[in-house]
Design a protein around this motif. Structure first.
Motif, PDB file in Angstrom:
ATOM      1  N   VAL A  43       0.866  -1.348   0.243  1.00  0.00           N
ATOM      2  CA  VAL A  43      -0.060  -0.190   0.073  1.00  0.00           C
ATOM      3  C   VAL A  43       0.914   1.221   0.100  1.00  0.00           C
ATOM      4  O   VAL A  43       0.710   2.150  -0.676  1.00  0.00           O
ATOM      5  N   ARG A  44       1.820   1.178   0.489  1.00  0.00           N
ATOM      6  CA  ARG A  44       2.922   2.320   0.741  1.00  0.00           C
ATOM      7  C   ARG A  44       3.308   2.418  -0.744  1.00  0.00           C
ATOM      8  O   ARG A  44       3.502   3.759  -1.096  1.00  0.00           O
ATOM      9  N   ASP A  45       3.628   1.514  -1.411  1.00  0.00           N
ATOM     10  CA  ASP A  45       4.202   1.549  -2.703  1.00  0.00           C
ATOM     11  C   ASP A  45       3.018   2.321  -3.859  1.00  0.00           C
ATOM     12  O   ASP A  45       3.233   3.109  -4.410  1.00  0.00           O
ATOM     13  N   PHE A  46       1.884   1.865  -3.484  1.00  0.00           N
ATOM     14  CA  PHE A  46       0.554   2.544  -4.181  1.00  0.00           C
ATOM     15  C   PHE A  46       0.473   3.958  -3.875  1.00  0.00           C
ATOM     16  O   PHE A  46       0.328   4.754  -4.676  1.00  0.00           O
ATOM     17  N   ALA A  47       0.819   4.355  -2.611  1.00  0.00           N
ATOM     18  CA  ALA A  47       0.706   5.766  -2.146  1.00  0.00           C
ATOM     19  C   ALA A  47       1.853   6.674  -2.842  1.00  0.00           C
ATOM     20  O   ALA A  47       1.590   7.793  -3.304  1.00  0.00           O
ATOM     21  N   LEU A  48       2.987   6.201  -2.897  1.00  0.00           N
ATOM     22  CA  LEU A  48       4.068   6.653  -3.551  1.00  0.00           C
ATOM     23  C   LEU A  48       3.824   7.036  -5.010  1.00  0.00           C
ATOM     24  O   LEU A  48       4.025   7.831  -5.815  1.00  0.00           O
ATOM     25  N   GLN A  49       3.289   5.898  -5.692  1.00  0.00           N
ATOM     26  CA  GLN A  49       2.632   5.944  -7.047  1.00  0.00           C
ATOM     27  C   GLN A  49       1.678   7.009  -7.148  1.00  0.00           C
ATOM     28  O   GLN A  49       1.785   7.812  -8.261  1.00  0.00           O
ATOM     29  N   ARG A  72     -10.327  -1.037  -0.654  1.00  0.00           N
ATOM     30  CA  ARG A  72     -10.585  -0.096  -0.037  1.00  0.00           C
ATOM     31  C   ARG A  72      -9.758   0.813   0.880  1.00  0.00           C
ATOM     32  O   ARG A  72      -9.856   2.087   0.850  1.00  0.00           O
ATOM     33  N   ILE A  73      -8.864   0.131   1.467  1.00  0.00           N
ATOM     34  CA  ILE A  73      -7.590   0.869   2.220  1.00  0.00           C
ATOM     35  C   ILE A  73      -6.870   1.634   1.063  1.00  0.00           C
ATOM     36  O   ILE A  73      -6.585   2.959   1.092  1.00  0.00           O
ATOM     37  N   THR A  74      -6.616   1.010   0.018  1.00  0.00           N
ATOM     38  CA  THR A  74      -5.764   1.521  -0.811  1.00  0.00           C
ATOM     39  C   THR A  74      -6.384   2.600  -1.474  1.00  0.00           C
ATOM     40  O   THR A  74      -5.857   3.924  -1.885  1.00  0.00           O
ATOM     41  N   ASN A  75      -7.761   2.624  -2.073  1.00  0.00           N
ATOM     42  CA  ASN A  75      -8.316   3.497  -2.752  1.00  0.00           C
ATOM     43  C   ASN A  75      -8.442   4.851  -1.692  1.00  0.00           C
ATOM     44  O   ASN A  75      -8.412   6.038  -2.174  1.00  0.00           O
ATOM     45  N   LYS A  80      -6.789  10.475  -0.689  1.00  0.00           N
ATOM     46  CA  LYS A  80      -6.323  11.383   0.325  1.00  0.00           C
ATOM     47  C   LYS A  80      -5.128  11.978  -0.263  1.00  0.00           C
ATOM     48  O   LYS A  80      -4.846  13.294  -0.052  1.00  0.00           O
ATOM     49  N   ILE A  81      -4.250  11.119  -0.757  1.00  0.00           N
ATOM     50  CA  ILE A  81      -2.962  11.780  -1.452  1.00  0.00           C
ATOM     51  C   ILE A  81      -3.426  12.900  -2.489  1.00  0.00           C
ATOM     52  O   ILE A  81      -2.706  14.295  -2.604  1.00  0.00           O
ATOM     53  N   LYS A  91       8.345  10.914   0.570  1.00  0.00           N
ATOM     54  CA  LYS A  91       8.500  10.408   1.766  1.00  0.00           C
ATOM     55  C   LYS A  91       7.304  10.858   2.635  1.00  0.00           C
ATOM     56  O   LYS A  91       6.871   9.937   3.488  1.00  0.00           O
ATOM     57  N   LYS A  92       6.616  12.018   2.589  1.00  0.00           N
ATOM     58  CA  LYS A  92       5.181  12.310   3.187  1.00  0.00           C
ATOM     59  C   LYS A  92       4.145  11.271   2.483  1.00  0.00           C
ATOM     60  O   LYS A  92       3.573  10.851   3.442  1.00  0.00           O
ATOM     61  N   ALA A  93       4.243  11.052   1.401  1.00  0.00           N
ATOM     62  CA  ALA A  93       3.345  10.270   0.799  1.00  0.00           C
ATOM     63  C   ALA A  93       3.532   8.569   1.328  1.00  0.00           C
ATOM     64  O   ALA A  93       2.598   8.011   1.577  1.00  0.00           O
ATOM     65  N   GLU A  94       4.940   8.073   1.278  1.00  0.00           N
ATOM     66  CA  GLU A  94       5.153   6.807   1.866  1.00  0.00           C
ATOM     67  C   GLU A  94       4.659   6.668   3.426  1.00  0.00           C
ATOM     68  O   GLU A  94       4.143   5.898   3.949  1.00  0.00           O
ATOM     69  N   THR A  95       5.097   7.703   4.193  1.00  0.00           N
ATOM     70  CA  THR A  95       4.702   7.654   5.621  1.00  0.00           C
ATOM     71  C   THR A  95       3.176   7.630   5.659  1.00  0.00           C
ATOM     72  O   THR A  95       2.695   6.913   6.517  1.00  0.00           O
TER      73      THR A  95
END
Length: 110
Positions: A43-49, A72-75, A80-81, A91-95
């Motif tokens: 999920v962290r990787d998806f947030a970064l992308q 649901r979590i990923t979406n 939110k990003i 870094k903020k996106a990963e965190t």
């Protein structure tokens, strides 16, 4: 060079895992911590992308929800990003992605 390698890794992760995850409803309590941690790493990787897509003006990519916790979590994290300008660096996106996933999954903080 590092950015290209990271992007290639993220694209490979997204293409192989995009269909496997769907929707976050009730997270089973019997899910081992290792699985939760690995899921939150993905999920962290998806947030970064999502952060990189937002910065390049690309449309938001969403996963089709099927009742399981993953999409649901990923979406939610991806939405939110895109919505929060305070998430202003990779870094903020990963965190944010990792922390939100851990909170929603009940996984121990890394």
């Amino acid at each position: 060079m590092k950015t290209a390698a990271l992007l290639a890794l993220l694209l490979a992760t997204i293409s192989s895992g995009a269909q496997a995850h769907a929707h976050a409803a009730n997270v089973p309590d019997d899910m081992p911590d290792v699985e939760r941690i690995r899921f939150c790493e993905r999920v962290r990787d998806f947030a970064l992308q999502a952060y990189f897509d937002r910065e390049k003006g690309r449309p938001m990519k969403q996963f089709q929800e099927d009742g399981s916790p993953g999409p649901r979590i990923t979406n939610l994290i991806i939405q939110k990003i895109y919505a929060e300008p305070q998430i202003s660096s990779p870094k903020k996106a990963e965190t944010f992605g990792r922390a939100t996933c851990n909170e929603m999954m009940g996984a121990p903080k890394e």
